[in-house]
Design a protein around this motif. Structure first.
Motif, short mmCIF file in Angstrom:
data_model
loop_
_atom_site.label_atom_id
_atom_site.label_comp_id
_atom_site.label_asym_id
_atom_site.label_seq_id
_atom_site.Cartn_x
_atom_site.Cartn_y
_atom_site.Cartn_z
N LEU A 98 0.89 -1.16 0.00
CA LEU A 98 0.00 0.00 0.00
C LEU A 98 0.93 1.21 0.00
O LEU A 98 1.71 1.38 0.94
CB LEU A 98 -0.87 0.03 1.26
CG LEU A 98 -1.39 -1.32 1.80
CD1 LEU A 98 -2.13 -1.12 3.11
CD2 LEU A 98 -2.29 -1.99 0.79
N ARG A 126 -2.11 4.88 -1.37
CA ARG A 126 -2.29 5.36 0.00
C ARG A 126 -1.82 6.82 0.01
O ARG A 126 -0.67 7.11 -0.28
CB ARG A 126 -1.41 4.54 0.94
CG ARG A 126 -1.80 4.45 2.38
CD ARG A 126 -1.80 5.68 3.24
NE ARG A 126 -0.73 6.64 3.14
CZ ARG A 126 -0.26 7.34 4.17
NH1 ARG A 126 -0.73 7.13 5.37
NH2 ARG A 126 0.67 8.25 3.99
N VAL A 162 -6.64 3.61 0.04
CA VAL A 162 -6.71 3.78 1.49
C VAL A 162 -6.34 5.22 1.81
O VAL A 162 -5.33 5.74 1.32
CB VAL A 162 -5.83 2.76 2.26
CG1 VAL A 162 -4.42 2.70 1.74
CG2 VAL A 162 -5.82 3.04 3.76
N THR A 163 -7.20 5.87 2.59
CA THR A 163 -6.92 7.27 2.95
C THR A 163 -7.47 7.53 4.35
O THR A 163 -8.40 6.86 4.81
CB THR A 163 -7.50 8.24 1.89
OG1 THR A 163 -6.98 9.55 2.13
CG2 THR A 163 -9.02 8.28 1.89
N GLU A 164 -6.85 8.51 5.02
CA GLU A 164 -7.16 8.73 6.44
C GLU A 164 -8.40 9.60 6.65
O GLU A 164 -8.60 10.59 5.95
CB GLU A 164 -5.95 9.39 7.12
CG GLU A 164 -6.22 9.71 8.60
CD GLU A 164 -4.97 9.99 9.41
OE1 GLU A 164 -3.85 9.81 8.89
OE2 GLU A 164 -5.12 10.38 10.59
N ALA A 178 -13.03 5.79 -0.23
CA ALA A 178 -11.99 4.86 0.23
C ALA A 178 -12.49 3.42 0.27
O ALA A 178 -13.61 3.16 0.67
CB ALA A 178 -11.51 5.27 1.62
N GLN A 182 -8.37 4.75 6.80
CA GLN A 182 -7.28 4.79 7.78
C GLN A 182 -7.67 5.62 8.99
O GLN A 182 -8.21 6.72 8.87
CB GLN A 182 -6.04 5.40 7.12
CG GLN A 182 -4.87 5.58 8.09
CD GLN A 182 -3.59 6.03 7.38
OE1 GLN A 182 -3.33 5.61 6.24
NE2 GLN A 182 -2.82 6.86 8.02
N CYS A 235 -2.04 -1.64 11.73
CA CYS A 235 -0.84 -1.09 11.10
C CYS A 235 0.14 -0.63 12.18
O CYS A 235 -0.10 0.35 12.87
CB CYS A 235 -1.20 0.08 10.18
SG CYS A 235 0.25 0.83 9.39
N ASP A 269 4.22 -0.07 8.63
CA ASP A 269 4.56 1.21 8.02
C ASP A 269 5.98 1.57 8.44
O ASP A 269 6.18 2.18 9.49
CB ASP A 269 3.56 2.26 8.50
CG ASP A 269 3.92 3.67 8.08
OD1 ASP A 269 4.99 3.88 7.48
OD2 ASP A 269 3.13 4.58 8.37
N LEU A 296 3.00 -0.54 4.25
CA LEU A 296 2.43 0.76 3.92
C LEU A 296 3.61 1.72 3.83
O LEU A 296 4.31 1.96 4.83
CB LEU A 296 1.45 1.19 5.02
CG LEU A 296 0.61 2.43 4.74
CD1 LEU A 296 -0.70 2.34 5.50
CD2 LEU A 296 1.34 3.69 5.13
N GLU A 298 5.57 5.29 2.08
CA GLU A 298 5.39 6.60 1.42
C GLU A 298 6.35 6.75 0.25
O GLU A 298 7.53 6.40 0.33
CB GLU A 298 5.56 7.72 2.44
CG GLU A 298 4.33 7.77 3.35
CD GLU A 298 4.21 9.01 4.22
OE1 GLU A 298 3.12 9.22 4.76
OE2 GLU A 298 5.21 9.75 4.37
#
Ligand code: PEP
Ligand code: MN
Length: 328
Positions: A98, A126, A162-164, A178, A182, A235, A269, A296, A298
């Protein structure tokens, strides 16, 4: 410890609840049927009562005394969490990547990041439209407009999203786009938010609070499940340690325990754990070796220009070599 009382199919939950209350039991509904049988959790401060008296209540089929405090979470042991029609995360499923930018900054940046995620074998984009930032003066995300960019970019590249969700006010807007919602580290014990997100029925990606125990983490997941979430993916993103050089301490023991002993869905993550890109690949390998069901991570098309978390963002080229071959 909780006692779980399951009813016969067709039993009247209200009548059973009243009978349980008459026995001094604080009965909380566990499920409203949903094709299955209704059940109640009896809170720990209920009056002590012999199981035989509970069985004697008309409509009661089964009494499970001494169950954990998270009976709904326990039903997910050994099962992967379905996230899209084609994708599940957790025990028995192939490890997933992700990935995406910390923050969605522009349509072009989000599309470039999504292309990089797809090229690297990623399953989900993500990225954040709403960013929880320690400083009130830091980039806090673009907001609603970015949700549209994220969904469009995910669709264009065949990825899930996936998003917060940072606030109760944004729950519907986030859940509309989504596949997996998250809950960030800072909100792990924001029970009102967990319940509002859970009520949408979306599965939840639950980041661990920086100073939270595993028990607190599992119970936070139970809150989301009790409200209706269709599964929780844990996570691990590092916990508060003693040495700021590696920012947060990645707790691989917790990953192994949750993934291999509890048999729950866990991703790691390494980006927010380490806070620096040169540790992301080794921590990713360690996470998968410890039993994680996914990563996960970045990434940014141009890490040097990232408006948040640039120091930990992988370039598209580095992301492409992250997953072990053969890729899913
Ligand atoms: C994030 O995932 O972008 C983030 C802010 O992480 P965390 O909640 O783990 O700090
Ligand atoms: Mn970030």
């Amino acid at each position: 410890m909780t006692t779980v009382v399951t009813l016969h199919q067709g039993a009247d939950p209200q009548a059973v609840r009243a009978a349980l209350q008459a026995l001094g039991q604080w009965a909380q509904p566990l499920s409203d049927g949903d094709g299955g049988r209704a059940a109640f959790a009896l809170a720990a401060h209920s009056q002590p009562v012999a199981p035989a008296r509970l069985y004697a209540v008309t409509g009661v089929a089964e009494v499970l005394a001494g169950s954990s405090g998270h009976p709904l979470l326990d039903t997910w042991r050994g099962r992967a969490v379905p996230v899209t029609e084609r994708l599940a995360v957790g025990p028995g499923a192939a490890p997933v990547l992700l990935a995406g930018p910390c923050g969605a900054e522009s349509a072009a940046q989000v599309h470039a990041a999504a292309a990089a995620v797809a090229a690297a074998g990623g399953a989900m984009l993500r990225g954040g439209a709403y960013k929880p930032r320690t400083s009130p003066y830091a980039f806090a995300g673009v907001g609603r407009q970015a949700l549209t960019w994220l969904r469009q970019a995910a669709d264009r590249h065949g990825l899930g999203l996936v998003t917060e969700c940072l606030s109760e006010a944004d729950v519907d807007a986030v859940a509309d786009v989504a596949d997996l919602v998250q809950i960030g580290s800072r909100n792990m014990q924001n029970f009102a938010l967990l319940r509002a997100v859970g009520a949408t029925g979306r599965p939840v990606l639950l980041k661990r609070g920086a100073a939270s125990t595993l028990s607190e983490w599992r119970l936070a997941a139970e809150h989301a499940l009790a409200a209706g979430a269709k599964g929780v993916v844990f996570c691990e993103r590092g916990i508060r340690g003693l040495d700021p050089e590696t920012r947060n301490t990645l707790d691989l023991g917790a990953v192994a325990l949750l993934a291999l002993v509890d048999e729950l869905a866990v991703v790691v993550d390494p980006s927010h754990a380490a806070g620096r890109r040169d540790l992301v690949a080794p921590l990713s390998r360690a996470a998968l070796a410890a039993g994680a069901h996914g990563l996960l991570v970045e990434t940014h098309p141009d890490p040097a220009s990232a408006r948040s978390d640039g120091a930990q963002a992988l370039s598209p080229a580095a992301l492409a070599t992250l997953l072990p071959e053969p890729r899913p």
